[in-house]
Design an enzyme around this catalytic site. Structure first.
Site, PDB file in Angstrom:
ATOM      1  N   ASP A 413      -4.450   9.763   0.810  1.00 12.10           N
ATOM      2  CA  ASP A 413      -4.958   8.398   0.983  1.00 12.10           C
ATOM      3  C   ASP A 413      -5.379   8.204   2.447  1.00 12.10           C
ATOM      4  O   ASP A 413      -5.165   9.070   3.292  1.00 12.10           O
ATOM      5  CB  ASP A 413      -3.848   7.421   0.606  1.00 12.10           C
ATOM      6  CG  ASP A 413      -4.343   6.011   0.324  1.00 12.10           C
ATOM      7  OD1 ASP A 413      -5.570   5.820   0.247  1.00 12.10           O
ATOM      8  OD2 ASP A 413      -3.507   5.108   0.177  1.00 12.10           O
ATOM      9  N   GLU A 416     -10.547   8.161   5.096  1.00 10.30           N
ATOM     10  CA  GLU A 416     -11.959   7.884   5.381  1.00 10.30           C
ATOM     11  C   GLU A 416     -12.435   8.474   6.725  1.00 10.30           C
ATOM     12  O   GLU A 416     -13.627   8.806   6.792  1.00 10.30           O
ATOM     13  CB  GLU A 416     -12.222   6.369   5.341  1.00 10.30           C
ATOM     14  CG  GLU A 416     -12.154   5.751   3.975  1.00 10.30           C
ATOM     15  CD  GLU A 416     -10.729   5.662   3.439  1.00 10.30           C
ATOM     16  OE1 GLU A 416     -10.555   5.736   2.210  1.00 10.30           O
ATOM     17  OE2 GLU A 416      -9.790   5.529   4.243  1.00 10.30           O
ATOM     18  N   ASP A 492      -8.864   0.171  -3.357  1.00 18.38           N
ATOM     19  CA  ASP A 492      -8.033  -1.038  -3.423  1.00 18.38           C
ATOM     20  C   ASP A 492      -8.770  -2.180  -4.105  1.00 18.38           C
ATOM     21  O   ASP A 492      -9.297  -3.092  -3.450  1.00 18.38           O
ATOM     22  CB  ASP A 492      -7.596  -1.439  -2.021  1.00 18.38           C
ATOM     23  CG  ASP A 492      -6.694  -0.399  -1.375  1.00 18.38           C
ATOM     24  OD1 ASP A 492      -6.127   0.421  -2.114  1.00 18.38           O
ATOM     25  OD2 ASP A 492      -6.575  -0.406  -0.140  1.00 18.38           O
TER      26      ASP A 492
END
Length: 811
Positions: A413, A416, A492
């Site tokens: 997670d 990015e 999300d």
């Protein structure tokens, strides 16, 4: 070389790299007229002043175009492209006004004054053409391409973009972003997949822009006459895929960037997660609720709170005092554990991953040579330089203790990468990433592939640590080609009806972008869903490739048994449906691993001429044979279902409908409209509590007579690579019928290197309007069959055979 010398050399090349950064000029410089032509073995190179353009045949149906504004092409490297096929033969015809390059079924017409590139099929039909007034152009580091946009052309792809699946009349930015609570107009999101498909009147083509910098695509915002794409840096390098069928485009594109490896079977079961199950006792309680309530499940996730101080590769022994035993006990109950490992490591001497990474010079650096430090969950953190193969290998080795514990999968997670205090919520754009060849790139070039390389490091590490086990990795950020390392999800989202509705076009878009092993947070991540919303989402999730329920910290419980026994019963029924469909699902996923065709697919992928479905964002196909029309609003009004061409059967009632019509349904809370293509043969199994359990009863084969009546079944051990040496079962099924006289169903075993759990098959043949006079199996009349006049179906259990079998209904 000492660490001090390494730091000095690192600083020197960082300073040299920064000094060489190009300055931007003012205004676009479009290509002028071609003034020189050079024949290449697989295409042609043309000069236009200083600029040069290469057009080459990459493989059958695939053309590559490259522009070098200053005449110097960069080194031919790509994070995405893995295809090493030999280029096809080409034929070149040069005339004063144009040059034509023919490679199989695609023709490239290169006009010389100015230099414009058009793609045609073998019959001369234009598939894609440069906008005449706007040849390819550059402006300093910026590059851009403009293409003509027919008024009836539709555009799909670009990964996880919010809003409608059709991208026409909108523009998009490609820059991986931590987009908490994203909505319909939020852009960009978590992934950069610069591939799209154009579709018009049943004919499709594809285009992949192989550029990792921040890029943009404009499908009609600037002009209704053309679309454009380009980037803020890097090479102008794109691939054209000739199609003409949408499936062919996807096969060509995924052959270029890679396809999913066959995942472990357990990853296709129901998955339960939340941020966070804060203690070992709570995890055990959740597992017991599933088993005691007879609700099937295969996976429990542990979010960051299982860690000691949010530090990756640690365990909070206060809340998880017997962590290893918990993992073993969960496995004994049929649960696989997936744990999170974010890519940031706490800057803390004495923390083993930080110490070893510092010793190995593994972290991203600032332009001055110092280690970059950013604030994330553990506080001040450092980031592995995944662009270096030695760093990826080191990262993969960090999983060794967890793999030895029996943890089954890992969740990457925040990759990015997300950084809390930076204005852009990521690393500064001037931090430097080193490459294996001794060169370097700043974060502008690497940002969009950081998550991909994080997932790659995890996947390759697990392959080395457990060479006989198929890894399961879940990543949030990605670039084109990341699907060969990890599954993904849509990030999300929120617990709202509009997010339930948006889940389908978003997941379909990912599948059309070469990312087929995907899901979303069932029930929504941000917020707590009302009971009916969670129930509808669990129903829809049955038909997502990844079926994971996940929610945020501070929200209400979101497990299937919340909201009382009525909702629990409905949710259990649909999760059981997922497990009954596993033979069909696993067979479809195995096909995806070979072809790139997604299991969850838009209707037009199977029916490209059915233009009524070009803008369809709710209905979709699950494999070739199941049409899903989910309920995605809280309104109680009847909803319309448009049936694709051909006849269709209601999965629940077996009622038959003529295709290409609209029917009205009013599904109750415990119903989801589900239809089966006439001509389908669906393999199913009795429901189990987890994928490792042996189903009790025969294999179930549901036969829906119609044109092209066929189906297939794939099976192996579900978790090792033994299938690669032939230890698998592959059966093909077919049916033929003579109206009013006979129906014949045939099983043909193509490969029998794996022993299945069943010894007999229950065959149900639908669409039978009257009881047959006799039923024959292997040419002999048999008894024991039954006819259901309401469902118009005949059911018979037959012994299975490695040699196959034939069943006949005779009138």
């Amino acid at each position: 070389m000492t660490l001090k010398l390494l730091r000095i050399s690192t600083l020197l090349w960082i300073q040299a790299f920064a000094a060489s950064a190009p300055a931007l000029s003012q205004g676009w410089h479009h290509l002028g007229s071609a003034d020189h032509l050079t024949r290449l073995s697989n295409g042609v190179e043309l000069s236009a002043g200083r600029a040069r353009v290469r057009v080459t045949a990459f493989r059958e149906g695939v053309i590559r175009v490259r522009l070098a504004p200053d005449g110097n092409f960069p080194d031919d490297s790509s994070w995405a492209v893995v295809d090493t096929s030999a280029p096809p033969p080409v034929w070149l015809v040069n005339s004063p006004r144009e040059v034509r390059v023919t490679a199989g079924r695609v023709v490239v017409r290169i006009r010389k004054q100015p230099l414009l590139i058009d793609f045609l099929d073998a019959a001369g039909k234009i598939l894609l053409a440069d906008e005449t007034s706007r040849p390819m152009a550059w402006d300093g580091a910026l590059v851009r391409v403009w293409k003509k946009m027919p008024p009836d052309e539709n555009y799909y792809g670009l990964g996880d973009k919010a809003g409608p699946m059709n991208r026409r009349n909108r523009s998009f930015v490609m820059w991986n972003t931590d987009a908490f609570g994203w909505q319909e107009s939020t852009d960009p999101l978590y992934k950069t997949i610069p591939f799209f498909m154009g579709l018009r009147n049943g004919t499709a083509y594809g285009l992949f822009f192989d550029n990792t910098y921040r890029s943009s695509f404009d499908f009609g915002k600037e002009s209704e006459n053309y679309f454009s794409f380009g980037s803020e840096g890097g090479a102008l390098d794109y691939y054209f895929f000739a199609g003409p069928a949408p499936k062919t485009v996807l096969e060509e594109y995924t052959a270029l960037v890679g396809r999913i490896p066959l995942p472990p079977l357990w990853s296709l079961g129901y998955q339960q997660s939340r941020w966070s199950y804060a203690s070992e006792a709570r995890v055990r309680e959740v597992a017991s609720e599933f088993r005691e309530g007879k609700i099937p499940a295969d996976v429990i996730y542990l979010d960051i709170d299982y860690q000691d101080g949010n530090r990756p590769f640690t365990v909070d022994r206060r809340q998880y005092p017997a962590f290893e035993r918990m993992i073993r006990d969960l496995r004994a109950q049929g649960f696989h554990t997936v744990v999170i490992t974010d890519p940031h490591l706490k800057k803390e001497p004495g923390y083993a991953p930080y110490d070893s990474g510092l010793k190995k010079d593994a972290f991203v650096r600032n332009p001055d040579g110092s280690v970059y430090v950013g604030t994330v969950w553990p506080g001040e953190s450092v980031f592995p330089d995944f662009t270096l193969s030695r760093v990826r290998e080191w990262w993969g080795s960090l999983y060794a203790p967890f793999a030895e514990m029996g943890i089954a999968g890992f969740w990457n997670d925040m990759n990015e990468p997300a950084v809390f205090k930076d204005p852009e919520k990521t690393m500064p754009l001037d931090v430097v990433h080193r490459l294996d060849d001794g060169t370097a790139r700043d974060h502008r070039a690497i940002h969009n592939v950081f998550g991909m390389l994080n997932a790659r490091a995890t996947y390759e590490g697990l392959r080395k640590l457990q060479p006989d086990e198929r890894p399961f990795v879940l990543t949030r950020a990605a670039f084109a080609g990341t699907a060969r390392y990890a599954a993904s999800w849509t990030g999300d989202n929120s617990s709202t009806w509009n997010h339930l509705a948006m889940s389908t076009p978003t997941l379909l878009s990912l599948g059309l972008s070469g990312y087929p092993l995907i899901g979303d947070d069932i029930g929504g991540f941000a917020g707590s869903p009302p009971a009916d919303l969670l129930t509808r989402w669990i129903e829809l999730g049955v038909f997502n490739p990844i079926y994971r329920n996940h929610t945020s910290k501070g929200t209400a419980d979101q497990e299937p048994w919340v909201h009382g026994p009525e909702h629990e019963a409905v949710r259990r029924r649909f999760i059981e449906l997922r497990y009954r469909l596993l033979p069909y699902i696993y067979t479809g996923i195995e096909e995806t691993s070979r072809t790139g065709i997604p299991l969850m697919r838009p209707v037009f992928l199977e029916f490209p001429a059915a233009s009524d479905f070009y803008g369809e964002d709710r209905e979709f196909l699950f494999g070739r044979d199941l049409l899903v029309a989910p309920v995605v609003t809280e309104m109680t009004d009847a909803q319309e279902v448009r049936l694709p061409p051909g006849d269709w059967y209601d999965y629940w009632t077996a009622e038959k409908y003529a295709g290409s019509q609209t029917i009205r349904t009013k599904p109750a809370l415990d119903q989801i409209p589900l239809f089966v293509r006439a001509g389908a043969i669906l393999p199913q199994q009795p429901a189990v509590q987890f994928t490792g359990a042996k189903p009790e009863g025969p294999l179930e084969l549901r036969v829906y007579p119609g044109p092209e009546c066929a189906g297939s079944l794939y099976l192996d051990d579900g978790h090792t690579y033994a299938y690669q040496s032939g230890k698998l079962l592959h059966a093909d099924y077919s049916c033929s019928f003579s109206a009013g006289r006979s129906i014949t169903v045939t099983s043909r075993v193509e490969k029998s290197g794996f022993q299945p759990w069943w010894s007999s098959t229950e065959v149900t043949i639908f669409g039978v309007t009257s009881a047959p006079a006799s039923v024959q199996f292997g040419g002999r009349v048999v008894q024991g069959w039954r006819y259901d006049g309401q469902a118009h179906a005949v059911t018979l259990t037959v012994p299975d055979s490695a040699q196959g079998w034939t069943l006949q209904l005779l009138w």
